[in-house]
Design a protein around this motif. Structure first.
Motif, short mmCIF file in Angstrom:
data_model
loop_
_atom_site.label_atom_id
_atom_site.label_comp_id
_atom_site.label_asym_id
_atom_site.label_seq_id
_atom_site.Cartn_x
_atom_site.Cartn_y
_atom_site.Cartn_z
N UNK A 225 -47.93 3.55 12.22
CA UNK A 225 -46.68 3.91 12.89
C UNK A 225 -45.67 4.59 11.98
N UNK A 226 -45.86 4.47 10.68
CA UNK A 226 -44.85 5.01 9.76
C UNK A 226 -45.50 5.35 8.43
N UNK A 227 -44.76 6.10 7.64
CA UNK A 227 -45.26 6.54 6.33
C UNK A 227 -44.21 6.27 5.27
N UNK A 228 -44.68 5.78 4.13
CA UNK A 228 -43.80 5.50 2.99
C UNK A 228 -44.25 6.33 1.80
N UNK B 145 -39.28 8.43 1.08
CA UNK B 145 -39.60 8.66 2.49
C UNK B 145 -39.93 7.33 3.16
N UNK B 146 -39.26 7.09 4.29
CA UNK B 146 -39.60 6.03 5.23
C UNK B 146 -39.62 6.70 6.61
N UNK B 147 -40.76 7.23 6.96
CA UNK B 147 -40.84 8.16 8.10
C UNK B 147 -41.46 7.50 9.32
N UNK C 135 -49.62 -1.87 10.12
CA UNK C 135 -48.21 -1.55 10.34
C UNK C 135 -47.32 -1.99 9.20
N UNK C 136 -47.89 -2.66 8.21
CA UNK C 136 -47.07 -3.12 7.08
C UNK C 136 -47.79 -2.88 5.77
N UNK D 24 -43.18 -4.69 3.72
CA UNK D 24 -42.33 -3.77 4.46
C UNK D 24 -43.08 -3.33 5.69
N UNK D 25 -42.39 -3.21 6.81
CA UNK D 25 -43.07 -2.81 8.03
C UNK D 25 -42.22 -1.85 8.85
N UNK D 26 -42.89 -1.10 9.70
CA UNK D 26 -42.23 -0.20 10.63
C UNK D 26 -42.93 -0.27 11.96
#
Length: 828
Positions: free
Chosen positions: A48-51, A61-63, A123-124, A266-268
């Motif tokens: 769901x997201x990219x770091x 980046x926390x996209x 997701x994390x 960390x999760x998004x």
């Protein structure tokens, strides 16, 4: 610019050498500028997201993958990990990635390096400190702060920052990793409402902001956004800190492996999936994941059910269960069953068979589908507990210690010590007790000059034995609390936690509140002390208890969010039923919501004179906020209140409807307004009928005026609903009253042919019958009132009220409540 200055395009390929060199230099410069603006780093694309972390150790980046939006706050730097040395924050100078080992090495000044293990999941992503080259001089290791532009909702305790569609969060994955930042040396973390502060960077409570029981922890607002943060304290050495109301408090070294092992996730995720995502992290990372009837407690409908607080015992258990069932509640809670805190023996007069007697009560209750809870004060230790007397436990918490500079016998009342530090602090010194060897000694004061002496000493306090003590013997100032109790250090707290768990495992008690959990600050470790004790309790529960328990607390703690079922703050002791801490109770609902906690309204108390109307007011708030509550009562109170059984039936009706989710949101929104009132009844066909109540309250005072001046009072109100008969409640306060007359709109008159004694009430509910009650709502008589069914039309109304006062006391008056009903609404 004239035409000769316009640069014309070059039409041939042939360029003179000088121009060619200039053009090449221009493009080389552009290349260098462009390449310098692109930061190199390691990218971690999740579902769901990219770091992305750059080669300096900074997050760039926390996209959100669905929108491509980078949610980092551009004006603030977000470092993966920093180190605190005294007041200086060390940032990494270089970051080296080893993909095959999934490790990152961060290099700091002074040749300090930290190795971090990285494990991306669905997701994390987790980060764990694997090694630190040297922890000497390092006070704390800090994750973040990670600054984001998400600030639609910020859960400061659970550790989430949310936008409308996307959420980022941080979870500490063990007890020593504290959600928060080392703002204070005591690690208690700022206990304040950060959203009421004028400056979100100010961690000191501002004057005029509300008192709270929660703290700023893993998330907080910042200018234009939010931050996520966690840290681990280096506890390898003793520290003297400001703690527990003392300017000097010895926080002893604690062997927990140091900074190594500090770990976060960390999760998004989509905002609507935040709670579900945290549940998945709990399972994947081995965090506490308690259930009720096989369902995760955080999603169970049981989690915010209301409960009855009544001090049951072996003799009255059946009657207490009767009222619990009548209320529709499934939990019965004892407010104070223990003879002492620490070892937790039960009160002999209530449970003569001890734990077996409690176990028998639990068995009776569960046969009726009711679960039992008990109240305790966490790590508080009564002075009559075996941890104190006759031989004090070596693990009782100490503010600090000194040594005797002169030997003493068994009778000396002045004791010479090397240093007055720790002993001459009286702000939170409630028992004024010290311990030498196996003797507790109380003292009155400390000498103002050397040689330093404890003065006016009481020897052999709390059942300990007065003894001789040699020069050089250690003397410790015992930590205590205003409840006149002692406290434990970290190891004793964990043993006390096991004592509580043993009690529950043996008896089957399934509900508990860690009231006074802030007392674990006696460890010198603040929120870490809380986490250690409560986690020890949880780990010591048997599998049956872990499959179904409810637990709350008097304070929040980020890691313990996973263990705590709910918080239930708000007490009934400070004002009337509707007034006691009402603002505070309702403000807490906002905190619960943003931290993904169930709504709870706190404790309400049934007194001998509590009316039905107050209960319906409470149930309206409960339905509006979908919040449970605790209802405090006793068999004596129930027997005295003439409306008690009706009150319990009303609670049953409302609670059953709330837990079934029958109240529509538009109605619930109106119910959240404390000025609104509703009634509910079951119709003949079994459906529920909800009716809004419009209550207009006035007072007619005993007046002294000049001859000929009218003594009556005039009230005005508006009927915004349909034409209807007027309901009313008339109560005599601090006087007897007679010749009661009411005139409605200057021509319709009601007369009441009786003497209404002090504290008695007349109630008419539009039926023509008037009922007289004593102050405890026991029915005394009823009679028919002529004209009582006169209709009040829609619009503005005028009422005059008059009576004669007798046997008047101070502030004699008549309280008049006029009642009108709105439209009926079926809710099922």
């Amino acid at each position: 610019m004239n035409k000769s200055e316009i640069i014309k395009p070059i039409k041939n390929d042939k360029m003179n050498p000088k121009m060619k060199t200039t053009v090449l230099q221009f493009f080389l410069l552009i290349f260098l500028i462009t390449s310098c603006s692109v930061e190199k780093g390691e990218q971690f694309p999740l579902e769901k997201w990219t770091m992305t972390i750059n080669n300096k150790g900074k997050i760039i980046e926390l996209k959100d993958n669905s929108t491509g939006m980078n949610h980092l706050l551009p004006e603030r730097e977000s470092w993966l990990l920093t180190l605190k040395q005294d007041t200086v924050i060390l940032k990494p100078q270089q970051a080296s990635f080893q993909k095959d080992k999934q490790t990152l090495t961060l290099n700091f000044e002074n040749n300090i390096s930290v190795q971090v293990i990285i494990q991306p999941k669905k997701d994390h992503i987790t980060f764990e400190v694997a090694s630190v080259s040297s922890e000497d001089g390092i006070d704390a290791l800090i994750w973040g702060p990670y600054y984001t532009n998400l600030n639609n909702s910020i859960g400061e305790v659970v550790g989430i920052v949310q936008g409308e569609e996307f959420t980022l969060g941080l979870q500490a994955l063990n007890q020593k990793t504290l959600g928060g930042y080392p703002w204070t040396d005591d690690d208690f973390l700022p206990q304040l409402d950060i959203f009421s502060q004028s400056d979100s960077e100010n961690m000191e409570k501002e004057e005029g902001t509300p008192y709270t029981l929660y703290s700023v922890e893993a998330a907080k607002p910042v200018h234009n956004g939010s931050s996520l943060q966690a840290y681990t304290r280096n506890r390898s050495h003793d520290r003297v800190i400001k703690n527990w109301g003392h300017e000097k408090y010895l926080a002893p070294a604690y062997n927990d492996g140091g900074l190594v092992g500090s770990k976060i996730a960390l999760f998004g995720c989509a905002t609507e999936n935040t709670l579900h995502t945290i549940g998945e992290i709990e399972v994947a990372e081995g965090l506490p994941h308690p259930t009720i009837n096989g369902e995760w407690v955080k999603t169970s409908p049981v989690i915010n059910s209301s409960y009855l607080i009544m001090d049951f015992n072996e003799q009255n258990m059946e009657e207490c269960l009767k009222y619990t069932k009548l209320s529709g509640f499934n939990y019965l809670y004892h407010s104070h069953p223990f003879a002492s805190w620490g070892h937790f023996p039960l009160l002999q007069n209530q449970f003569p068979n001890g734990y077996d007697g409690m176990k028998a009560c639990v068995k009776k209750a569960e046969a009726e589908g009711i679960h039992i809870g008990t109240h305790t004060l966490t790590n508080f230790i009564n002075t009559n507990d075996p941890y104190v007397t006759p031989i004090p436990d070596k693990r009782l918490a100490k503010v600090g210690s000194s040594v005797l500079t002169k030997a003493i016998g068994t009778t000396e009342t002045e004791i010479e010590i090397e240093s007055p530090d720790y002993f001459n602090q009286f702000q939170n010194n409630n028992l004024r007790s010290v311990v030498v060897d196996d003797e507790i000694i109380r003292y009155g004061s400390v000498s103002e000059n050397a040689p330093w002496k404890l003065l006016d000493c009481q020897r052999g306090a709390f059942g300990t034995t007065a003894a001789e003590h040699k020069t050089g013997s250690s003397i410790g100032k015992l930590a205590d609390h205003a409840y006149k109790v002692f406290l434990g250090n970290a190891e004793l707290d964990k043993e006390i936690a096991e004592n509580i768990a043993d009690f529950m495992n043996y008896t089957g008690v399934r509900m508990l509140d860690f009231d006074g959990v802030e007392g674990t600050s006696s460890t010198g470790m603040g929120k870490y002390g809380e986490a250690l004790m409560v986690s020890q309790w949880y780990d010591h529960l048997n599998d049956d208890l872990k499959s179904h328990f409810l637990v709350g607390s008097s304070r929040t703690q980020h890691y313990l969010w996973h263990i705590y079922s709910r918080m239930n703050w708000g007490e009934p002791w400070y004002a009337g039923f509707r007034e006691s801490q009402t603002e505070y109770r309702l403000a807490n609902q906002k905190f619960y919501k943003r931290n993904l906690m169930p709504g709870m309204l706190g404790w309400f108390r049934l007194t001998e004179s509590t009316p039905v109307e107050d209960i319906e007011w409470m149930m309206t708030r409960s339905a509006g906020y979908n919040a449970g509550f605790a209802f405090v009562s006793s068999l004596q109170t129930i027997h005295s209140n003439g409306s008690a059984e009706e009150i319990f039936r009303i609670m049953n009706l409302w609670e059953t409807a709330r837990l079934a989710g029958l109240f529509p949101e538009d109605v619930r929104e109106k119910m959240r307004d404390t000025s609104t009132e509703f009634r509910m009844k079951k119709t003949d066909d079994g459906s529920l009928m909800l009716t809004e109540v419009f209550s207009h309250k006035f007072e007619h005072e005993n007046k002294t005026r000049q001859p000929g001046e009218p003594l009556y009072s005039t009230f005005e109100f508006e009927n915004t609903s349909k034409d209807q008969a007027l309901g009313m409640i008339i109560t005599a306060q601090n006087a007897d009253v007679s010749d009661i007359k009411m005139e409605i709109n200057n021509y319709k008159t009601l007369s009441f042919p009786l003497v209404l004694k002090k504290d008695q009430s007349i109630k008419i509910m539009g039926t023509g019958e008037a009922v007289v009650y004593d102050k405890n709502w026991n029915k005394l008589q009823s009679f028919t009132v002529e004209n009582s069914e006169i209709l009040v039309t829609k619009g503005k109304q005028t009422v005059t009220f008059d009576c004669k006062f007798r046997n008047t006391g101070d502030n004699a008056n008549v309280k008049v409540e006029l009642i009108l009903l709105g439209d009926d609404t079926k809710i099922n």
